[in-house]
Structures are given as structure tokens and as C-alpha cells.
Write an enzyme that holds these catalytic residues in place. Structure first.
Site, mmCIF file in Angstrom:
data_model
loop_
_atom_site.group_PDB
_atom_site.id
_atom_site.type_symbol
_atom_site.label_atom_id
_atom_site.label_comp_id
_atom_site.label_asym_id
_atom_site.label_seq_id
_atom_site.Cartn_x
_atom_site.Cartn_y
_atom_site.Cartn_z
ATOM 1 N N ASN A 6 37.058 28.421 36.885
ATOM 2 C CA ASN A 6 37.102 29.313 38.033
ATOM 3 C C ASN A 6 38.026 28.773 39.125
ATOM 4 O OD1 ASN A 6 34.985 27.501 37.728
ATOM 5 N ND2 ASN A 6 33.880 28.316 39.464
ATOM 6 N N VAL A 17 35.271 34.764 31.129
ATOM 7 C CA VAL A 17 36.553 34.919 30.457
ATOM 8 C C VAL A 17 36.619 34.019 29.223
ATOM 9 C CG1 VAL A 17 39.045 34.580 30.686
ATOM 10 C CG2 VAL A 17 37.766 35.660 32.531
ATOM 11 N N ASN A 45 45.968 43.483 39.017
ATOM 12 C CA ASN A 45 44.671 43.585 39.693
ATOM 13 C C ASN A 45 44.808 44.224 41.075
ATOM 14 O OD1 ASN A 45 43.001 42.710 37.704
ATOM 15 N ND2 ASN A 45 42.886 40.593 38.389
ATOM 16 N N CYS A 99 37.636 39.045 40.613
ATOM 17 C CA CYS A 99 39.106 38.992 40.653
ATOM 18 C C CYS A 99 39.787 39.767 41.768
ATOM 19 C CB CYS A 99 39.654 39.480 39.312
ATOM 20 S SG CYS A 99 39.440 38.258 38.029
HETATM 21 C C1 UDX Z 1 37.318 33.834 35.897
HETATM 22 C C2 UDX Z 1 38.761 33.664 35.588
HETATM 23 O O1 UDX Z 1 39.030 32.865 34.493
HETATM 24 C C3 UDX Z 1 39.456 33.308 36.738
HETATM 25 O O2 UDX Z 1 40.768 33.654 36.511
HETATM 26 C C4 UDX Z 1 38.985 34.094 37.834
HETATM 27 O O3 UDX Z 1 39.901 33.914 38.819
HETATM 28 C C5 UDX Z 1 37.603 33.686 38.222
HETATM 29 O O4 UDX Z 1 36.846 33.689 37.207
HETATM 30 P P1 UDX Z 1 35.255 33.325 34.753
HETATM 31 O O5 UDX Z 1 35.228 33.012 33.314
HETATM 32 O O6 UDX Z 1 34.904 34.701 35.165
HETATM 33 O O7 UDX Z 1 36.663 32.945 35.235
HETATM 34 O O8 UDX Z 1 34.493 32.294 35.665
HETATM 35 P P2 UDX Z 1 33.112 31.588 35.395
HETATM 36 O O9 UDX Z 1 32.226 32.528 34.663
HETATM 37 O O10 UDX Z 1 32.711 31.016 36.701
HETATM 38 O O11 UDX Z 1 33.498 30.420 34.372
HETATM 39 C C6 UDX Z 1 34.218 29.304 34.688
HETATM 40 C C7 UDX Z 1 33.561 28.134 33.983
HETATM 41 O O12 UDX Z 1 34.373 26.973 34.100
HETATM 42 C C8 UDX Z 1 32.187 27.749 34.523
HETATM 43 O O13 UDX Z 1 31.234 27.844 33.499
HETATM 44 C C9 UDX Z 1 32.354 26.307 34.996
HETATM 45 O O14 UDX Z 1 31.220 25.517 34.799
HETATM 46 C C10 UDX Z 1 33.515 25.856 34.147
HETATM 47 N N1 UDX Z 1 34.238 24.691 34.679
HETATM 48 C C11 UDX Z 1 34.655 24.668 35.961
HETATM 49 C C12 UDX Z 1 34.513 23.618 33.826
HETATM 50 O O15 UDX Z 1 34.110 23.623 32.671
HETATM 51 N N2 UDX Z 1 35.228 22.570 34.312
HETATM 52 C C13 UDX Z 1 35.648 22.507 35.596
HETATM 53 O O16 UDX Z 1 36.274 21.527 35.992
HETATM 54 C C14 UDX Z 1 35.345 23.592 36.450
HETATM 55 C C1 UDX Z 2 39.246 43.626 36.631
HETATM 56 C C2 UDX Z 2 40.440 44.180 35.853
HETATM 57 O O1 UDX Z 2 40.152 45.524 35.453
HETATM 58 C C3 UDX Z 2 40.753 43.323 34.654
HETATM 59 O O2 UDX Z 2 41.927 43.777 34.020
HETATM 60 C C4 UDX Z 2 40.946 41.891 35.119
HETATM 61 O O3 UDX Z 2 41.174 41.052 34.002
HETATM 62 C C5 UDX Z 2 39.743 41.390 35.885
HETATM 63 O O4 UDX Z 2 39.479 42.271 36.975
HETATM 64 P P1 UDX Z 2 36.624 43.699 36.308
HETATM 65 O O5 UDX Z 2 36.571 43.084 37.660
HETATM 66 O O6 UDX Z 2 35.826 43.112 35.211
HETATM 67 O O7 UDX Z 2 38.124 43.734 35.776
HETATM 68 O O8 UDX Z 2 36.153 45.216 36.433
HETATM 69 P P2 UDX Z 2 36.844 46.615 36.761
HETATM 70 O O9 UDX Z 2 36.435 47.574 35.735
HETATM 71 O O10 UDX Z 2 38.281 46.484 37.007
HETATM 72 O O11 UDX Z 2 36.112 47.033 38.105
HETATM 73 C C6 UDX Z 2 36.266 46.327 39.309
HETATM 74 C C7 UDX Z 2 35.494 46.978 40.412
HETATM 75 O O12 UDX Z 2 36.070 48.235 40.778
HETATM 76 C C8 UDX Z 2 34.032 47.284 40.057
HETATM 77 O O13 UDX Z 2 33.218 46.979 41.156
HETATM 78 C C9 UDX Z 2 34.036 48.762 39.757
HETATM 79 O O14 UDX Z 2 32.790 49.376 39.969
HETATM 80 C C10 UDX Z 2 35.074 49.249 40.751
HETATM 81 N N1 UDX Z 2 35.712 50.522 40.340
HETATM 82 C C11 UDX Z 2 36.486 50.567 39.226
HETATM 83 C C12 UDX Z 2 35.520 51.668 41.099
HETATM 84 O O15 UDX Z 2 34.822 51.640 42.129
HETATM 85 N N2 UDX Z 2 36.141 52.819 40.719
HETATM 86 C C13 UDX Z 2 36.922 52.911 39.607
HETATM 87 O O16 UDX Z 2 37.442 54.001 39.316
HETATM 88 C C14 UDX Z 2 37.096 51.741 38.825
#
Ligand code: UDX
Ligand code: UDX
Length: 468
Positions: free
Chosen positions: A94, A16, A231, A283
């Protein structure tokens, strides 16, 4: 007092934080955007001149990194210094589901949010806007605000005066695989908050490329709850169509036809009606667990059990697929080689969090199968690391990984398509047919194959939700 926003930072350089900040930098050249992370190896990869090493794969992302990195987009491990240089700080760390203690298995673990808030309280300058981007339980903004207020001891703060903090909720709705286009042209941007001036500053960033009617401002809890609800609704649609897929198989209906017919009703809409091996990703499950937790907390047990059923169908769908594979292969997988096509939780991402592949691979291995796994974007190391968490040590030698479909199919008894990569839609089935052991089965768990392409082969095809 803050008069304009010049420097912003984001704590958390993940799926993200990385893409969303890259897009802000691309659209707002007047801003200096720095993404920080405690994981210095990740930061090194974001800074790597070899763009194949970027920690996140998203179509369009590398081009933005090429354009803006070193100009107004920076990646750094120096979290404290970056915090103290910033006018606005996004938190995008995260928030995994708690594994122990109160709310274990349901509530989100907010330890990273809390430690980020404490760091901000200590190092931020006079007036700073804090933006929560992580998906978090409702009322987390309040927690952040409390931590900031109680920890900003003047003697410990950098300025020596203590700081003023405004917390906003700005949930990110991007979907992986389409993150960049979602960020360029979102359905809506949501800003929740109480402080008008802080909201205006954040609004001012987004209005550089997003039409004002798409930027919604709400109270902070509406914003937090909207993200969880969005979600949960999306996941609910996937579970609904997956439940129907099983019904299609026993009645002779075709789930793709049913989806199309149902989705053509404007009131229902066509999106998120593709049957598959269950939803994955970081998520959906976590957010539904959050809803369940908060519902139980407020004594709304019927609400909790409604959302629990969405997760139950998801798990059931994965178990159902594993059982069908075992049954079709004469109830015995011992010493059989099964090729797995796709390990990511969906196409166009290298993310494997909560991927259905994890659970289906585990079931097949426990039944005695040897697996050969191929995913265009998930490498050998990642696949092994993930599976190590779900299978026993003695089973590790049952896994091999490959670099192409035809290596996987070689001597296999079955191929199982688990991720909807385009590459799998164009497989040369004649070639595959020659390499597999008869009777060979293809399990298309994403409904992406056309039976016509297989007519000249003696491959057996099973498609989810389609009694052929
Ligand atoms: C997402 C969403 O932001 C969150 O809302 C969702 O619920 C889970 O994941 P995402 O960007 O997909 O976050 O997660 P991730 O790719 O694991 O990145 C989080 C990063 O935060 C990691 O790189 C981790 O090292 C970093 N982190 C974590 C910090 O920099 N400081 C901390 O204290 C903890
Ligand atoms: C989701 C939400 O779409 C996004 O708005 C939020 O910010 C984070 O969570 P993401 O998890 O990246 O995004 O992927 P998404 O495209 O939503 O798919 C989630 C899962 O559902 C995947 O495993 C996908 O394969 C599955 N899926 C999705 C299905 O099986 N059928 C569908 O029609 C759509």
C-alpha cells in the site's frame, strides 16, 4: 543470466496482490506463485482451510484458491527467502497519502515501496525482474531502480556478487467486486519499461490468456501516468454526475433518466454515470491527490486546481446528503435511531477504505443520532474499528451493528442506503414499515429502489437526484 521465469512472488497480499496472483497461478500452472506479506495474520487467513476467512472477499476468488492453493499458489510470511527464490517480484504494497512532512495530505507515502526495494536489493538473486503493481506517483520506478542499484552491495547480497535488476511498471486496473472477471478479461494490460528482455518475460506470462492486441507496452512513465489518469478520469465522471444530481433535485429532473440519455451518446458512453454518495475506495482520492501534487511540483497550478475540484464535489456530495437527512427529520437527530444499510465503499466487496459511509455516519452521529449499521460483508469489528478513527470516544456507544435489514429497521426513524448491494433492492417494505417509527424516512442514496414497491406503505422516500 535469467533464461526463463519459473518462480514469481508478490510482496503484499492485499486486495490487489491476492486476487491478481491467484489469477496468474490459475492461468499459468507452470509458474510457482508465492504471495508474501509482513502481516502474518493475513497470511494465516489466506492459508486458512475455512475459506470464509480469506482476507479479501471477491466473487470467484475462493474457487481459485480452492483450485490452486498448495499446488502452484502459496502464501507465506517468509519474505526474504521467497524473494531470493524468485525470478520476478511484483510489488503490491500500500502507498497511503502522506500525513506529515513534505507533500503531506497530497503526496503518496512510499515508505513501504522503499523498504520492499531495500529487501529485494539484499535478498534477490543474480538477475531479477521487479514489477511495480501498486499505483504510485509518476517516476517511482526510477526511485526503485536507484534504491536497487545503490543498495546491491555485493558483500550484502545473498549471492555475494550483487544483482542485476530490471524495473517494470505494470499497473493493475481491476476494480474491487469484479476483480476476478477483470483479471480474466481485462480491457488492456499495460507494461511500461526500458529493458526489452524483461518486458518480454512479463508479456510471456500475460499472453497465456490475454490477446496480444490487448497488451500494450509503453515507456515506464507513460505507464505510471496512465494509471493515475485512468483513475482520475473515472472519478471525474462520478463527480460530474453527482454535481448534476443536485441540479436534478431542484429542477425536478431525474438523474437516472439524465444519465441514460447522456450515456447513450457513444462519444460519452454509459459507464460510470451512476449518481451516488460520492466515490470511495483506496485509489480515486489518493491518485487525484498524487496528480495535484505532481502538477503543483511542476508549477501547473491550474491543472492542480482542476483536479482539486473533483475531490471538492465528492466531499460536498457526502455533506449534502447528511444535511438533507437532518432537514427531513425536522432538523433534529438527537436520540433518533437511524439505520445504515451498507458500509463498504461499493457492492460486492468487504473493503471500507474511504467509504462514503464513514463520513456520513460521522456527521449523523455528531448530530446526535444513534446508528444501527448493517453490511452483508463488513463485520461488527471492522465497522467499529473504522468509525473509531473518525468519531470521539464518547460517541462510540451510539453505534450498534446488526445482521439483517429488519433488525436495523426496528424502531428506526430513518434508513439510509449507502452501498448498492443487491440485497437492498429486494427488501420487504411492508415488513420494514411495521417496524419503523413514524414518520419514517428511507434515504436511497444509490437510486436502487422502486417507488412502486412502497405504495402500500406510509414510508417517505427520498432518492438522490430525483425530486419524486
Ligand atoms: C492497493 C494498491 O496496490 C495500491 O496501488 C493502492 O494505491 C492502495 O492499495 P491493496 O492491495 O488494495 O493495494 O492494499 P492492501 O489491501 O492494504 O494490501 C497491501 C498489503 O501490503 C498489506 O497486506 C500489507 O500488510 C502489505 N505490506 C505492506 C507488506 O507486505 N510489506 C510492506 O512493507 C508493507
Ligand atoms: C477503481 C478503478 O475502477 C480501477 O480500475 C482501479 O484499478 C482501482 O480503482 P475501485 O475503487 O475498486 O476501482 O471501484 P470502482 O468501481 O471504480 O468504484 C469507485 C467508487 O466510485 C465506488 O465508491 C463506487 O460506488 C463509485 N461509483 C462508481 C459511483 O458512485 N458511480 C459510478 O457510476 C461508478
Amino acid at each position: 543470466m535469467l533464461s526463463e521465469i519459473k518462480n514469481i512472488c508478490c510482496i503484499g497480499a492485499g486486495y490487489v496482490g491476492g486476487p491478481s496472483m491467484a489469477v496468474i497461478a490459475d492461468k499459468c500452472h507452470f509458474l510457482k506463485v508465492t504471495v508474501v506479506d509482513i502481516d502474518s495474520e493475513k497470511i494465516d487467513n489466506w492459508n486458512n482451510s475455512n475459506l470464509d476467512k480469506l482476507p479479501v472477499y471477491e466473487p470467484g476468488l475462493r474457487e481459485i484458491i480452492e483450485r490452486r492453493r498448495g499446488k502452484n499458489l502459496f502464501f507465506s510470511s517468509d519474505v526474504n527467502k521467497t524473494i531470493s527464490d524468485s525470478d520476478m517480484i511484483f510489488i503490491s504494497v500500500n502507498t497511503p497519502t502522506k500525513t506529515k512532512g513534505l507533500g503531506a495530505g497530497e503526496a503518496s507515502d512510499l515508505k513501504y515501496i522503499e523498504s520492499s526495494a531495500r529487501q529485494i536489493a539484499k535478498y534477490a538473486k543474480d538477475e531479477t525482474i521487479i514489477v511495480e503493481k501498486s499505483t504510485i506517483p509518476v517516476k517511482t520506478a526510477e526511485t526503485i531502480q536507484k534504491i536497487l542499484e545503490t543498495c546491491k552491495k555485493p558483500e550484502e547480497s545473498i549471492s555475494g556478487e550483487g544483482s542485476v535488476f530490471h524495473v517494470l511498471s505494470n499497473p493493475e486496473f481491476l476494480a474491487e467486486g469484479t476483480a476476478i472477471s477483470d483479471l480474466f478479461d481485462p480491457n488492456r494490460v499495460l507494461i511500461g519499461g526500458e529493458n526489452e528482455r524483461a518486458i518480454k518475460f512479463l508479456y510471456g506470462i500475460y499472453e497465456n490468456w490475454i490477446a496480444p492486441e490487448k497488451i500494450l507496452t509503453t515507456n515506464i512513465w507513460s505507464s505510471e501516468l496512465s494509471k493515475l489518469t485512468a483513475n482520475a478520469f473515472l472519478a471525474q465522471r462520478v463527480s460530474s454526475i453527482n454535481s448534476i444530481s443536485a441540479l436534478c433535485e431542484v429542477t425536478g429532473a431525474n438523474v437516472s433518466e439524465v444519465s441514460k440519455a447522456v450515456g447513450m451518446d457513444n462519444r460519452i458512453g454509459k459507464d460510470f454515470l451512476k449518481a451516488g454518495p460520492g466515490f470511495g475506495g483506496s485509489c480515486f482520492k489518493k491518485d487525484i491527490l498524487n496528480l495535484i501534487y505532481i502538477s503543483k511540483f511542476y508549477g501547473l497550478f491550474e491543472v492542480a486546481s482542476y483536479w482539486e475540484s473533483i475531490l471538492e464535489i465528492n466531499k460536498w456530495q457526502q455533506e449534502r446528503i447528511s444535511k438533507i437527512i437532518v432537514t427531513k427529520l425536522f432538523g433534529n437527530l438527537s436520540e433518533k435511531k437511524i439505520g445504515i444499510l451498507g458500509f463498504a465503499f461499493k457492492a460486492n466487496t468487504n473493503d471500507t477504505r474511504e467509504s462514503p459511509a464513514l463520513y456520513i455516519c460521522k456527521d449523523l452521529i455528531e448530530e446526535g443520532a444513534k446508528l444501527s449499521i448493517y453490511d452483508p460483508k463488513v463485520n461488527d469489528e471492522k465497522i467499529r474499528l473504522d468509525l473509531q478513527k473518525v468519531i470521539t470516544n464518547k460517541n462510540h456507544k451510539k453505534i450498534t451493528t446488526s445482521n439483517c435489514v429488519y433488525e436495523v429497521s426496528n424502531n428506526s426513524d430513518a434508513l439510509v442506503i449507502l452501498t448498492d448491494w443487491d440485497e437492498f433492492k429486494n427488501i420487504d417494505w411492508d415488513k420494514v414499515n411495521k417496524t419503523m417509527r413514524s414518520p419514517a424516512w428511507i434515504f436511497d442514496c444509490r437510486n436502487i429502489l422502486s417507488k412502486n414497491n412502497m405504495t402500500k406503505t406510509n414510508l417517505n422516500l427520498w432518492q438522490l437526484g430525483n425530486n419524486l
